[in-house]
Design an enzyme around this catalytic site. Structure first.
Site, mmCIF file in Angstrom:
data_model
loop_
_atom_site.group_PDB
_atom_site.id
_atom_site.type_symbol
_atom_site.label_atom_id
_atom_site.label_comp_id
_atom_site.label_asym_id
_atom_site.label_seq_id
_atom_site.Cartn_x
_atom_site.Cartn_y
_atom_site.Cartn_z
ATOM 1 N N GLN A 161 0.821 -1.198 0.000
ATOM 2 C CA GLN A 161 0.000 0.000 0.000
ATOM 3 C C GLN A 161 0.867 1.264 0.000
ATOM 4 O OE1 GLN A 161 -3.163 -0.341 -0.465
ATOM 5 N NE2 GLN A 161 -3.714 1.826 -0.464
ATOM 6 N N ALA A 182 -6.174 4.632 -0.428
ATOM 7 C CA ALA A 182 -5.995 4.837 1.010
ATOM 8 C C ALA A 182 -4.521 4.982 1.356
ATOM 9 C CB ALA A 182 -6.583 3.664 1.770
ATOM 10 N N SER A 187 -6.097 1.180 4.584
ATOM 11 C CA SER A 187 -6.759 0.538 3.447
ATOM 12 C C SER A 187 -7.540 -0.707 3.852
ATOM 13 C CB SER A 187 -5.728 0.149 2.385
ATOM 14 O OG SER A 187 -6.354 -0.592 1.352
ATOM 15 N N HIS A 189 -8.068 -2.990 1.856
ATOM 16 C CA HIS A 189 -7.393 -4.108 1.181
ATOM 17 C C HIS A 189 -6.409 -4.802 2.123
ATOM 18 C CE1 HIS A 189 -8.939 -3.810 -2.940
ATOM 19 N NE2 HIS A 189 -9.052 -2.508 -2.698
ATOM 20 N N ASP A 196 -11.138 -5.751 -5.457
ATOM 21 C CA ASP A 196 -11.577 -4.965 -6.609
ATOM 22 C C ASP A 196 -11.838 -5.933 -7.745
ATOM 23 O OD1 ASP A 196 -11.201 -2.614 -5.160
ATOM 24 O OD2 ASP A 196 -9.128 -2.380 -5.865
ATOM 25 N N GLU A 246 -16.930 3.658 -5.948
ATOM 26 C CA GLU A 246 -16.086 2.533 -6.365
ATOM 27 C C GLU A 246 -16.981 1.309 -6.533
ATOM 28 O OE1 GLU A 246 -12.580 1.774 -4.089
ATOM 29 O OE2 GLU A 246 -11.808 3.820 -4.263
ATOM 30 N N HIS A 249 -15.298 -2.119 -5.873
ATOM 31 C CA HIS A 249 -14.681 -2.468 -4.585
ATOM 32 C C HIS A 249 -15.713 -3.141 -3.679
ATOM 33 C CE1 HIS A 249 -11.837 -1.646 -1.100
ATOM 34 N NE2 HIS A 249 -12.989 -1.874 -0.468
HETATM 35 ZN ZN ZN Z 1 -10.494 -1.411 -3.658
#
Ligand code: ZN
Length: 283
Positions: A161, A182, A187, A189, A196, A246, A249
């Site tokens: 990240q 982020a 994040s 993630h 995603d 998003e 996401h």
């Molecule tokens: Zn994402």
């Protein structure tokens, strides 16, 4: 005898009057009884009908409230326990991560990350339950639409990240980067619960707002809850989530919570759990 006749006449008159009076009294009594009986008969079933109305106030007796309650509420979990899981523990499937709620510790990495066995752009890893849910969701999407999906990006470590965010800062500047990606430690993630998604084959608009127009995005918007996922950043909730739309996401929160969000129509974790809006990082 002659004296008796008038007496008899008067007594007959009196008897007649008495008879009339008694008869009318009896008649009135019968009438009253009939009216009373009818009133009771009408009142008895009439009382049952208005019972559900006062039950809404909650102050009614226990017997009538118990009967009408199950019928008007179709929701299977009317008393959803919002405290069932932690919102702070990064190991919790309900962990809420946003610009005001960084992961703690910031370099958190889940212990049960597995490779997700689906087509991909970047090799995807997720926590075991989220991986299983993605496989089931992709299969259901293909079965129901004849189309296919792939993973664009799933788990990203803290160090990954750092690179991703720096890349956005280099191309958009920090303000632009903060709307798109982020900061490290902030994040979703990094939780191993976010992915995603892209179309397979790629039809353009990957990781862009326009991906929301694809049949893939529209199916996910309507069906992802069945598999425990939510579209985490809806286009109309930027002031709350801090991110622009998003549609690609997806965040795993478990079937129970995803179903509750679907049934209640609440689209952000912040609103559902009563957390502060997180439009930007703390200064
Ligand atoms: Zn994402």
């Amino acid at each position: 005898m002659s004296d008796l006749r008038p007496r008899n006449r008067t007594s007959r008159l009196v008897r007649r009057r008495r008879t009339i009076v008694v008869t009318s009294i009896v008649a009135v009594a019968v009438l009253v009884a009939v009216v009373a009986a009818v009133a009771i008969a009408v009142a008895a079933p009439g009382k049952k009908a208005p019972m559900p109305v006062p039950s809404a106030s909650g102050s009614a007796t226990t017997t009538p409230t118990a009967t009408p309650t199950p019928s008007p509420t179709p929701t299977p979990t009317p008393t959803f326990n919002k405290s069932a899981q932690s919102l702070d523990d990064p190991n919790s499937y309900w962990v809420v991560v946003n610009k005001l709620r960084p992961l703690a510790p910031s370099d958190f990495a889940a212990a049960d990350l597995v490779e997700v066995p689906v087509p991909y752009v970047n090799q995807p890893f997720l926590r075991q339950v989220a991986s299983d849910a993605v496989v089931a969701m992709f299969a259901a999407f293909h079965a129901e639409t004849g189309l296919s999906m792939q993973s664009q990006s799933a788990y990203r470590s803290y160090s990954t990240q750092v690179r991703v965010y720096q890349g956005w800062v280099d191309s958009l500047g920090q303000a632009g980067a903060d709307l798109t990606s982020a900061r490290p430690g902030y994040s979703e993630h990094q939780t191993g619960l976010a992915i995603d998604i892209n179309a397979l084959p790629d039809q353009g608009c990957a990781l862009e707002v326009c991906w929301g127009n694809t049949p893939h995005a529209q199916w996910l918007h309507a069906q992802a809850w069945r598999f425990g996922f939510i579209v985490r950043y809806p286009g109309d909730k930027t002031p709350i989530t801090g991110y622009e739309s998003e549609p690609y996401h997806l965040r795993y929160v478990g079937v129970q919570l995803a179903t509750e969000l679907h049934n209640t129509g609440v689209t952000t974790l912040e609103e559902f759990f009563g957390l502060p809006a997180a439009p930007d990082y703390a200064k």
